[in-house]
Design a protein around this motif. Sequence first.
Motif, PDB file in Angstrom:
ATOM      1  N   ASN A 214      -1.085  16.640  11.177  1.00 10.68           N
ATOM      2  CA  ASN A 214       0.136  15.857  10.958  1.00 10.68           C
ATOM      3  C   ASN A 214      -0.137  14.912   9.785  1.00 10.68           C
ATOM      4  O   ASN A 214      -0.628  13.799   9.956  1.00 10.68           O
ATOM      5  CB  ASN A 214       0.504  15.076  12.215  1.00 10.68           C
ATOM      6  CG  ASN A 214       1.873  14.430  12.105  1.00 10.68           C
ATOM      7  OD1 ASN A 214       2.303  14.022  11.024  1.00 10.68           O
ATOM      8  ND2 ASN A 214       2.575  14.326  13.227  1.00 10.68           N
ATOM      9  N   TYR A 215       0.185  15.376   8.592  1.00  3.98           N
ATOM     10  CA  TYR A 215      -0.206  14.686   7.365  1.00  3.98           C
ATOM     11  C   TYR A 215       0.345  13.265   7.310  1.00  3.98           C
ATOM     12  O   TYR A 215      -0.392  12.310   7.044  1.00  3.98           O
ATOM     13  CB  TYR A 215       0.283  15.496   6.163  1.00  3.98           C
ATOM     14  CG  TYR A 215      -0.050  14.885   4.822  1.00  3.98           C
ATOM     15  CD1 TYR A 215      -1.303  15.089   4.252  1.00  3.98           C
ATOM     16  CD2 TYR A 215       0.892  14.111   4.136  1.00  3.98           C
ATOM     17  CE1 TYR A 215      -1.613  14.539   3.019  1.00  3.98           C
ATOM     18  CE2 TYR A 215       0.578  13.556   2.906  1.00  3.98           C
ATOM     19  CZ  TYR A 215      -0.665  13.773   2.352  1.00  3.98           C
ATOM     20  OH  TYR A 215      -0.972  13.216   1.133  1.00  3.98           O
TER      21      TYR A 215
ATOM     22  N   VAL B 158      -1.880   9.712   7.256  1.00  4.95           N
ATOM     23  CA  VAL B 158      -1.771   8.803   6.113  1.00  4.95           C
ATOM     24  C   VAL B 158      -1.342   7.415   6.570  1.00  4.95           C
ATOM     25  O   VAL B 158      -1.886   6.392   6.126  1.00  4.95           O
ATOM     26  CB  VAL B 158      -0.782   9.360   5.068  1.00  4.95           C
ATOM     27  CG1 VAL B 158      -0.466   8.298   4.014  1.00  4.95           C
ATOM     28  CG2 VAL B 158      -1.356  10.601   4.401  1.00  4.95           C
ATOM     29  N   LEU B 159      -0.375   7.353   7.490  1.00  6.78           N
ATOM     30  CA  LEU B 159       0.088   6.064   8.002  1.00  6.78           C
ATOM     31  C   LEU B 159      -1.029   5.333   8.745  1.00  6.78           C
ATOM     32  O   LEU B 159      -1.213   4.117   8.580  1.00  6.78           O
ATOM     33  CB  LEU B 159       1.295   6.258   8.918  1.00  6.78           C
ATOM     34  CG  LEU B 159       1.911   4.977   9.500  1.00  6.78           C
ATOM     35  CD1 LEU B 159       2.389   4.057   8.385  1.00  6.78           C
ATOM     36  CD2 LEU B 159       3.061   5.313  10.458  1.00  6.78           C
TER      37      LEU B 159
ATOM     38  N   GLN C 255     -10.122  13.758   9.896  1.00  4.83           N
ATOM     39  CA  GLN C 255      -8.728  13.901   9.504  1.00  4.83           C
ATOM     40  C   GLN C 255      -8.473  13.287   8.128  1.00  4.83           C
ATOM     41  O   GLN C 255      -7.718  13.834   7.322  1.00  4.83           O
ATOM     42  CB  GLN C 255      -7.829  13.251  10.556  1.00  4.83           C
ATOM     43  CG  GLN C 255      -7.941  13.902  11.936  1.00  4.83           C
ATOM     44  CD  GLN C 255      -7.017  13.278  12.955  1.00  4.83           C
ATOM     45  OE1 GLN C 255      -5.885  12.941  12.658  1.00  4.83           O
ATOM     46  NE2 GLN C 255      -7.521  13.113  14.173  1.00  4.83           N
ATOM     47  N   PHE C 256      -9.124  12.149   7.844  1.00  4.02           N
ATOM     48  CA  PHE C 256      -8.995  11.563   6.506  1.00  4.02           C
ATOM     49  C   PHE C 256      -9.568  12.510   5.447  1.00  4.02           C
ATOM     50  O   PHE C 256      -9.030  12.620   4.348  1.00  4.02           O
ATOM     51  CB  PHE C 256      -9.719  10.220   6.442  1.00  4.02           C
ATOM     52  CG  PHE C 256      -9.090   9.147   7.294  1.00  4.02           C
ATOM     53  CD1 PHE C 256      -7.706   9.020   7.377  1.00  4.02           C
ATOM     54  CD2 PHE C 256      -9.882   8.267   8.018  1.00  4.02           C
ATOM     55  CE1 PHE C 256      -7.129   8.033   8.165  1.00  4.02           C
ATOM     56  CE2 PHE C 256      -9.311   7.277   8.802  1.00  4.02           C
ATOM     57  CZ  PHE C 256      -7.927   7.161   8.878  1.00  4.02           C
ATOM     58  N   ALA C 257     -10.664  13.181   5.787  1.00  2.00           N
ATOM     59  CA  ALA C 257     -11.269  14.121   4.845  1.00  2.00           C
ATOM     60  C   ALA C 257     -10.346  15.301   4.574  1.00  2.00           C
ATOM     61  O   ALA C 257     -10.250  15.788   3.440  1.00  2.00           O
ATOM     62  CB  ALA C 257     -12.610  14.610   5.388  1.00  2.00           C
ATOM     63  N   ILE C 258      -9.631  15.759   5.600  1.00  2.00           N
ATOM     64  CA  ILE C 258      -8.682  16.862   5.417  1.00  2.00           C
ATOM     65  C   ILE C 258      -7.504  16.408   4.560  1.00  2.00           C
ATOM     66  O   ILE C 258      -7.022  17.158   3.698  1.00  2.00           O
ATOM     67  CB  ILE C 258      -8.197  17.388   6.786  1.00  2.00           C
ATOM     68  CG1 ILE C 258      -9.359  18.030   7.547  1.00  2.00           C
ATOM     69  CG2 ILE C 258      -7.066  18.393   6.614  1.00  2.00           C
ATOM     70  CD1 ILE C 258      -9.022  18.442   8.962  1.00  2.00           C
ATOM     71  N   VAL C 259      -7.034  15.186   4.772  1.00  2.00           N
ATOM     72  CA  VAL C 259      -5.939  14.642   3.961  1.00  2.00           C
ATOM     73  C   VAL C 259      -6.309  14.661   2.485  1.00  2.00           C
ATOM     74  O   VAL C 259      -5.454  14.884   1.614  1.00  2.00           O
ATOM     75  CB  VAL C 259      -5.589  13.206   4.424  1.00  2.00           C
ATOM     76  CG1 VAL C 259      -4.750  12.483   3.383  1.00  2.00           C
ATOM     77  CG2 VAL C 259      -4.847  13.257   5.752  1.00  2.00           C
ATOM     78  N   CYS C 260      -7.586  14.444   2.185  1.00  2.00           N
ATOM     79  CA  CYS C 260      -8.041  14.447   0.802  1.00  2.00           C
ATOM     80  C   CYS C 260      -7.849  15.809   0.136  1.00  2.00           C
ATOM     81  O   CYS C 260      -7.841  15.902  -1.089  1.00  2.00           O
ATOM     82  CB  CYS C 260      -9.515  14.037   0.744  1.00  2.00           C
ATOM     83  SG  CYS C 260     -10.148  13.756  -0.915  1.00  2.00           S
TER      84      CYS C 260
ATOM     85  N   SER D 256       0.834  -1.208   0.000  1.00  2.00           N
ATOM     86  CA  SER D 256       0.000   0.000   0.000  1.00  2.00           C
ATOM     87  C   SER D 256       0.865   1.252   0.000  1.00  2.00           C
ATOM     88  O   SER D 256       0.581   2.226  -0.715  1.00  2.00           O
ATOM     89  CB  SER D 256      -0.927   0.008   1.217  1.00  2.00           C
ATOM     90  OG  SER D 256      -1.796  -1.094   1.206  1.00  2.00           O
ATOM     91  N   ILE D 257       1.919   1.243   0.791  1.00  2.00           N
ATOM     92  CA  ILE D 257       2.847   2.381   0.809  1.00  2.00           C
ATOM     93  C   ILE D 257       3.505   2.542  -0.556  1.00  2.00           C
ATOM     94  O   ILE D 257       3.686   3.657  -1.060  1.00  2.00           O
ATOM     95  CB  ILE D 257       3.907   2.184   1.913  1.00  2.00           C
ATOM     96  CG1 ILE D 257       3.246   2.284   3.295  1.00  2.00           C
ATOM     97  CG2 ILE D 257       5.022   3.217   1.791  1.00  2.00           C
ATOM     98  CD1 ILE D 257       4.183   1.960   4.451  1.00  2.00           C
TER      99      ILE D 257
END
Length: 312
Positions: free
Chosen positions: A210-211, A215-216, A193-198, A112-113
């Motif tokens: 903390n991006y 993600v991790l 937080q997942f929505a912000i990462v998007c 995945s990484i």
Amino acid sequence: MARYFWALFSFGSLCLLSLMVGVIDLTADVKAWQVLVTSRLPRTIAVVITGAGLAICGAIMQMLVRNRFVEPMTAGTGQGTALGILLVTLFVPQASLFVKMALASVTALCTSIGFLAIVRRLPPTQPLLVPLVGIIYGGIIGAGVTFVAYQADLLQYLDVWMNGEFSGVLQGRYELLWIAAVVTTISYFAADQFAIVCMGRVASVNLGLNYERVVLIGLVVVSVVTSLTVVTVGMIPFIGLVVPNIVSRLYGDNLRATLPYIAIIGASFVLISDILGRVLHYPYEIPVGTVFGIIGTLVFLWLLYAPRRHGA
């Protein structure tokens, strides 16, 4: 609220129907209660956890990659799980199911990484490159796994693990899926937080997130749930692709608000596929992966060509 009620009502009805469908007639068999507790109930629970978990994992991966056309089974995560199972079989054949799950989770996380690293190098103006690269990436890993399995005379063994079906689910043989249920539930609290990462790395950092850590966390959730599902019931495609897109069209893109719908609809789709697999060729069974593969293809075509409408 009315939509949520009807979704829960339909889901509950499917659960009851799943408990009643089978070769043994519960109303006529004197050991009906034993059959229900030992086989039917564990199977229904496994179906629900699998459908909900894979659907949520698909939504999380789409947030991390910022693309609506990816899911764990087409982005190398499922193939990474197969790689882990193969490695355990080759080098530690007597390992317990928990050890197989642990190594499968590690290899799934690594693949995945790797996929995420490749996607970051793709031009953002070409969104369709992401799923194409994911299919190629997963295909290369899957081809390598198949080649090694062929050389080691393990193709049939690997097919048993990869073919998604629930006929072998019994009491005492599905309990690892409860870990997937817990991990999936915990991911709900990180939905914002997942929505912000998007929104991208720059926007996320500017908002104080903390991006890299988020993600991790997302990749760990996807890897653990996917590996547990594959180890327990096999690989079921399209759930993580189809369900989040359906929910997005119907209810909008607020991830925290739509995650319950994603879980319910994902579980309902797999319940429908499992029930159809049991009745279409009665008293034999068609694997859920085959049934949902057909349903998922049709729904995916609808997603591509139907006009976008939702109540957001």
